[in-house]
Scaffold this motif. Structure first.
Motif, mmCIF file in Angstrom:
data_model
loop_
_atom_site.group_PDB
_atom_site.id
_atom_site.type_symbol
_atom_site.label_atom_id
_atom_site.label_comp_id
_atom_site.label_asym_id
_atom_site.label_seq_id
_atom_site.Cartn_x
_atom_site.Cartn_y
_atom_site.Cartn_z
ATOM 1 N N GLY A 238 0.897 -1.285 0.040
ATOM 2 C CA GLY A 238 0.049 0.101 0.001
ATOM 3 C C GLY A 238 0.821 1.376 -0.050
ATOM 4 O O GLY A 238 2.128 1.327 0.070
ATOM 5 N N GLN A 329 -9.578 4.227 -3.592
ATOM 6 C CA GLN A 329 -9.046 2.765 -3.242
ATOM 7 C C GLN A 329 -10.186 1.769 -3.507
ATOM 8 O O GLN A 329 -9.676 0.504 -3.562
ATOM 9 N N SER A 345 -5.735 -1.774 -6.777
ATOM 10 C CA SER A 345 -6.674 -0.436 -6.644
ATOM 11 C C SER A 345 -5.624 0.692 -6.819
ATOM 12 O O SER A 345 -4.255 0.419 -6.588
ATOM 13 N N GLN A 347 -4.693 2.583 -4.333
ATOM 14 C CA GLN A 347 -3.865 2.593 -3.214
ATOM 15 C C GLN A 347 -3.318 1.469 -2.701
ATOM 16 O O GLN A 347 -2.186 1.473 -2.247
ATOM 17 N N TYR A 348 -3.865 0.148 -3.078
ATOM 18 C CA TYR A 348 -3.362 -1.193 -2.626
ATOM 19 C C TYR A 348 -3.274 -2.161 -3.788
ATOM 20 O O TYR A 348 -3.845 -2.040 -4.812
#
Length: 370
Positions: A238, A329, A345, A347-348
């Protein structure tokens, strides 16, 4: 398909929720005549679950590390940390769980026993886990694993804790010490292996490791994934959160209202609820569940006002949210790479071991609708 219906003039592309997860909705309180509502926006409120599907309980606002990227424990203001620290009373935990259980009416609830605190330092952790699982709720947790022992690992397995993610952030001891402030990477890696050994081939807990990318460890991201792929069930990579935003996150398209406002209630050890789990210093105040109860806060004016400003695109009216890009996210794409299902995503990135997908509960991670 969308998880929430669109408001007039706004575009939403939330990840579709599995049918079994979609919550029962309560008849909403009517805030249309509130002083903070501007009729020119033609506001039509989005539905809110009867109870929050994700309940964050900071059982103990304590930590035994001082990670460089942590906006709370990395502060040099010792007095502020002293004021922030504390432990949630076990009887308060039971009242919270009882209220949610009595009103959830089909809502699948996931309880997480920590936010900025280290859950293994919570005196009532085992009691909380036992009560959560006894109510047929899911329980997931993040830990640094520093104080994990065999007895606690066996307890996690016997209670069928749904997911345990160990925060590592490094592939080498040198990088770990630079980020986490302690020379103990081997101890935490041993804790991960202990958890795997105790669980063996049982479905639960789902065991994973996490890596928060930042300048001081970016060079080890690939090595970290290669080190743990095939060993743990999931690897999560992340972005770091700082100064109210995720600086490394790239977003496209029109900003959306944050889905966390409809899924997550962050409850601090003193009962205070903040608008977001990232508000570690409690600069926002949605109400106190010890004084008002969970449902009164969840459906109260504080949350209603923030949801209104999000749904009508008035981001500047919620200072904590103004610069945040965390809403992005929740949009993701997937690919299969060898024995890994890779989900990305903004974010992650999750590296899910295909041979261990049987413990990937759709109530914990929303899988694509088919």
């Amino acid at each position: 398909m969308r998880g929430l219906p669109p408001n007039r003039g706004a575009t939403y592309n939330f990840v579709a929720l599995p049918t079994a997860w979609r919550p029962t909705m309560l008849k909403e309180r009517d805030w249309s005549q509130a002083s903070w509502v501007d009729p020119r926006y033609g506001w039509k409120p989005l539905p809110v679950p009867a109870v929050p599907p994700r309940v964050l309980l900071d059982l103990a606002t304590r930590c035994n590390m001082r990670c460089a990227m942590c906006p709370v424990w990395n502060t040099t203001d010792k007095q502020r940390l002293k004021q922030l620290s504390g432990v949630m009373p076990s009887d308060a935990v039971l009242r919270i769980l009882d209220e949610i259980e009595a009103s959830r009416a089909g809502v699948t609830v996931n309880v997480q026993p920590n936010m900025y605190g280290e859950p293994l330092l919570a005196p009532c952790l085992q009691e909380c886990i036992h009560e959560v699982k006894g109510r047929q709720m899911a329980l997931t947790m993040n830990t640094n694993g520093l104080t994990l022992d065999r007895r606690m690992a066996e307890f996690f397995v016997s209670e069928q804790v749904d997911s345990i993610l160990f925060s590592l952030d490094a592939a080498s001891p040198e990088t770990f010490q630079r980020i986490r402030g302690l020379d103990c990477l081997d101890r935490i890696e041993d804790a991960v292996r202990l958890m795997l050994e105790v669980r063996q081939e049982r479905p639960l807990p789902r065991i994973g490791v996490t890596f928060t990318t930042q300048d001081s460890n970016r060079h080890e991201e690939t090595a970290f994934v290669e080190k743990w792929a095939g060993l743990v069930d999931v690897i999560r990579v992340g972005l770091v959160y700082e100064n109210g935003t995720y600086p490394g996150m790239k977003t496209t398209g029109k900003r959306l209202c944050c889905p966390a406002l409809y899924t997550t209630i962050p409850i601090h050890h003193d009962g205070r609820v903040t608008v977001c789990c990232l508000d570690g210093f409690k600069t926002t105040d949605m109400g106190n569940v010890f004084e008002r109860g969970v449902l009164d806060v969840w459906h109260g004016e504080g949350f209603a006002k923030v949801r209104y400003f999000h749904e009508t695109g008035q981001w500047s009216q919620v200072p904590f949210c103004t610069r945040c890009n965390g809403w992005a996210q929740y949009c993701y794409e997937e690919e299969t790479r060898g024995d890994l299902l890779v989900r990305r995503s903004p974010q992650y990135t999750y590296y899910n071991r295909l041979s261990r997908l049987q413990n990937w509960n759709e109530n914990l991670l929303s899988r694509p609708a088919t």
